[in-house]
Design an enzyme around this catalytic site. Sequence first.
Site: not given
Length: 373
Positions: A37, A135, A266
């Site tokens: 996955k 779950r 930055y």
Amino acid sequence: MVSHPIWAEIDLSAIKNNIKEIRRITNPKSQVMAVVKANAYGHGSVEVSKICLENGADRLAVARSTEALELRDAGITCPILVFGYVTEEEILKMVENDITLTVYSLEIANSIQKIAEKLGKHSKIHIKVDTGMSRLGFLPEKSSVETIKKIRELENIEVEGIYTHFADADNSDKTYTTMQFSKFTSFLHDLEENGIDIPIKHASNSAAIIDHPETHLNMVRPGIILYGLYPSELVHKERINLQPAMSLKVLVTHVKDVPENTKISYGCTFETKKQSKIASLPIGYADGFTRMLRNGNVLIHGLRVPVVGRICMDQCMIDVTSIENVNVGDVVTVFGKDGTEKISIEEFGNKLGTINYELVCMVSARVPRIYLH
């Protein structure tokens, strides 16, 4: 010759070693379902799937329907299990492509039955049982036995497998995992008492494969260990010899000498304390090199150098004052080995307060994967 300014090297021989190591410590009667996955945890699902299937894996698992279809489109014909939720529209494509679905409610089973019947096909499913992850999954109780009975009676569905997932198998305290496995095996017994014997039973994730051989049953589900990474520092790492498969590399794109008190990047949060040599790298947070690593290190010429200033979306800067002969085109290792020095995924994770799983998945899709055979 390097054709990209940034790339992730995927060592397929490492994955080959890892799947063979998994096979070595797994019950020889157990199948191996390679979990690919999330683009094989960032490593590239098609290439990884092929190497796993060539070296001991029997089948594959993914989280979403689109991931399964990508594998089918690549010509992979082995059984593929989808762990997660699929919509009715997706179920149609799954049944058409002989992809196995996870079922954790009668409603999902009925949807699959309706579509399979319409297509004139039989669809294989695996039942998910929630033993403590809270779950997806049926709770291991009497009412669930009755529901699974009804699912087995659906004419166009074949209940091929049943599984649970451990929540704490990578911990040194094995109490919770032992409790979960006991709940699962008791539920399997209850099903059998009601005449329901489901052929494939699986529970072991990566940590349980290493630490809980009693949970291997007749199939295991290796995930992170396929990629040469341990589930945690608390598992018995000595039981399996893993080789990390991914390295992340970039080329130096610019080098300049700057005076003392030069502000970099930055926010002007970094300022040189002396005359310095600064190199620019074509990697930033859009590539998965998060701004939170601004105090990290990279490797160049086999030596560590610091990242300086804030990491930008597409670039960052490093201080190479201590390194001689740094030139545009030199290879910089963000994680991986360079000579005798290395920066591990775990080192990154410790800096960020996260896990190796997340970091390899963070390497974005725009970073080319280069496969080493």
